[in-house]
Write an enzyme that holds these catalytic residues in place. Structure first.
Site, PDB file in Angstrom:
ATOM      1  N   MET A  30       0.840  -1.201   0.000  1.00  0.00           N
ATOM      2  CA  MET A  30       0.000   0.000   0.000  1.00  0.00           C
ATOM      3  C   MET A  30       0.876   1.251   0.000  1.00  0.00           C
ATOM      4  O   MET A  30       0.383   2.354   0.289  1.00  0.00           O
ATOM      5  CB  MET A  30      -0.939  -0.004   1.212  1.00  0.00           C
ATOM      6  CG  MET A  30      -1.897  -1.187   1.176  1.00  0.00           C
ATOM      7  SD  MET A  30      -3.415  -0.895   2.091  1.00  0.00           S
ATOM      8  CE  MET A  30      -2.782  -0.663   3.734  1.00  0.00           C
ATOM      9  N   HIS A  37       9.265  -3.262   3.533  1.00  0.00           N
ATOM     10  CA  HIS A  37       8.827  -3.560   2.168  1.00  0.00           C
ATOM     11  C   HIS A  37      10.030  -3.939   1.296  1.00  0.00           C
ATOM     12  O   HIS A  37       9.961  -4.878   0.498  1.00  0.00           O
ATOM     13  CB  HIS A  37       8.170  -2.323   1.526  1.00  0.00           C
ATOM     14  CG  HIS A  37       6.911  -1.858   2.191  1.00  0.00           C
ATOM     15  ND1 HIS A  37       6.814  -0.640   2.812  1.00  0.00           N
ATOM     16  CD2 HIS A  37       5.693  -2.433   2.323  1.00  0.00           C
ATOM     17  CE1 HIS A  37       5.580  -0.473   3.286  1.00  0.00           C
ATOM     18  NE2 HIS A  37       4.885  -1.549   3.020  1.00  0.00           N
TER      19      HIS A  37
HETATM   20  P1  AMP Z   1       1.539  -2.848   3.484  1.00  0.00           P
HETATM   21  O1  AMP Z   1       2.040  -1.783   2.569  1.00  0.00           O
HETATM   22  O2  AMP Z   1       1.530  -2.457   4.920  1.00  0.00           O
HETATM   23  O3  AMP Z   1       0.239  -3.450   3.001  1.00  0.00           O
HETATM   24  O4  AMP Z   1       2.599  -4.022   3.405  1.00  0.00           O
HETATM   25  C1  AMP Z   1       2.944  -4.602   2.178  1.00  0.00           C
HETATM   26  C2  AMP Z   1       3.723  -5.858   2.457  1.00  0.00           C
HETATM   27  O5  AMP Z   1       4.899  -5.541   3.194  1.00  0.00           O
HETATM   28  C3  AMP Z   1       2.928  -6.873   3.300  1.00  0.00           C
HETATM   29  O6  AMP Z   1       3.193  -8.176   2.816  1.00  0.00           O
HETATM   30  C4  AMP Z   1       3.506  -6.660   4.670  1.00  0.00           C
HETATM   31  O7  AMP Z   1       3.404  -7.791   5.503  1.00  0.00           O
HETATM   32  C5  AMP Z   1       4.957  -6.354   4.347  1.00  0.00           C
HETATM   33  N1  AMP Z   1       5.574  -5.657   5.460  1.00  0.00           N
HETATM   34  C6  AMP Z   1       5.121  -4.549   6.091  1.00  0.00           C
HETATM   35  N2  AMP Z   1       5.916  -4.243   7.137  1.00  0.00           N
HETATM   36  C7  AMP Z   1       6.880  -5.184   7.170  1.00  0.00           C
HETATM   37  C8  AMP Z   1       7.985  -5.434   8.027  1.00  0.00           C
HETATM   38  N3  AMP Z   1       8.262  -4.649   9.069  1.00  0.00           N
HETATM   39  N4  AMP Z   1       8.772  -6.506   7.763  1.00  0.00           N
HETATM   40  C9  AMP Z   1       8.494  -7.318   6.716  1.00  0.00           C
HETATM   41  N5  AMP Z   1       7.461  -7.146   5.881  1.00  0.00           N
HETATM   42  C10 AMP Z   1       6.662  -6.099   6.096  1.00  0.00           C
END
Ligand code: AMP
Length: 280
Positions: A30, A37
């Protein structure tokens, strides 16, 4: 790096790349990208010929009183990071094209969304499954990378892939943390400095649980109150602290071999999640 917003343009480009034999990895996000990420991108690069990263703040996974409108966005910085980390295609679809006025299809799962975050965010995981299925159909990736920070999300996507025979392999990546232990999250940007300090109680509590287990405490009913007490040293408001089966996410009474410890706590208006695997 190619930046594509139009769905059919992205789909056609990826069909061509796939036909030419390229192995495609996909990292759905997102946006408001951070090192968490980018750790997915690093893993994805090792696994494939090219990496597609999507940025889409998906309205269908936000509840009516959640932060869709205020969700942090910074496309300029995201583009820079993607370039720096060697993303090949950045896909930034438009909301109107993802969900045109006559959009009707839902993706509903039965059990996995009915626990943990699903209880306080009704409909959230149905929205996640819906958008991820759409993105998979557009990107046609061989591998898709998800962070285990959103552990329940990974389990739900894996289940959807099995149930719907999707030709994609799901790879989950470890949680990337700040040096002081806070799990990286786009929502950390909401925290004021006091709450940012208080939020350290999350990783602290995960470590405390590991210590308790090491000292021989395996009864979940005994462990949870100690963890609750630890969190309540701060002003954090506990949404849940749960010790559950690592695949079904159902409550455990006792830690036999391994278990998932997952928690969600609110600091001010900001709800943060974290988790770890407890292993004996
Ligand atoms: P989001 O933008 O929050 O929807 O996250 C996109 C992807 O990045 C999802 O698969 C999350 O689980 C992963 N993600 C977000 N924060 C972390 C983190 N601290 N460590 C590893 N992966 C992450």
């Amino acid at each position: 790096m190619q930046i594509i917003s139009n769905i059919s343009e992205a789909q056609n480009e990826l069909i061509q790349l796939k036909k030419s034999g390229k192995i495609i990895s996909f990292v759905p996000t997102m946006g408001y990208l951070h090192a968490g990420h980018m750790s997915l991108v690093e893993l994805a690069k090792k696994q494939s010929d090219l990496v597609v990263l999507s940025i889409f703040v998906n309205p269908t996974q936000f509840g009516p009183n959640e932060d869709f409108d205020s969700y942090p966005r910074n496309l300029e910085n995201d583009i820079k990071l993607c370039q720096e980390y060697g993303v090949n295609i950045l896909f930034t679809p438009y909301r109107q094209e993802m969900y045109p006025v006559n959009f009707q299809t839902k993706v509903l799962l039965n059990n996995l969304p009915n626990v943990l975050c699903g209880l306080s965010r009704p409909g959230h995981f149905d929205g996640v499954a819906q958008v991820v299925l759409k993105l998979f159909n557009i990107v046609q990736c061989d591998f898709a990378f998800f962070g285990s920070k959103d552990y329940q999300q990974v389990q739900i996507i894996k289940q959807m892939v099995i149930d719907l025979n999707l030709p994609v392999k799901i790879i989950s990546a470890p949680i990337k943390r700040e040096n002081d232990g806070l799990a990286m999250s786009s929502r950390n940007s909401y925290l004021n400095s006091h709450d940012r300090t208080e939020a350290l109680i999350l990783s602290n509590t995960l470590n405390l649980a590991k210590k308790l287990l090491k000292n021989g405490l395996t009864n979940v009913l005994e462990i949870i109150p100690v963890l609750e007490k630890n969190i309540l040293k701060t002003n954090g408001q506990i949404d849940y602290i749960k010790i559950v089966h690592t695949e079904t996410l159902q409550d455990l009474k006792h830690i036999n071999d391994k278990a998932l410890l997952a928690l969600a706590v609110k600091f001010g208006k900001t709800r943060l999640i974290d988790n770890t695997i407890l292993e004996r």
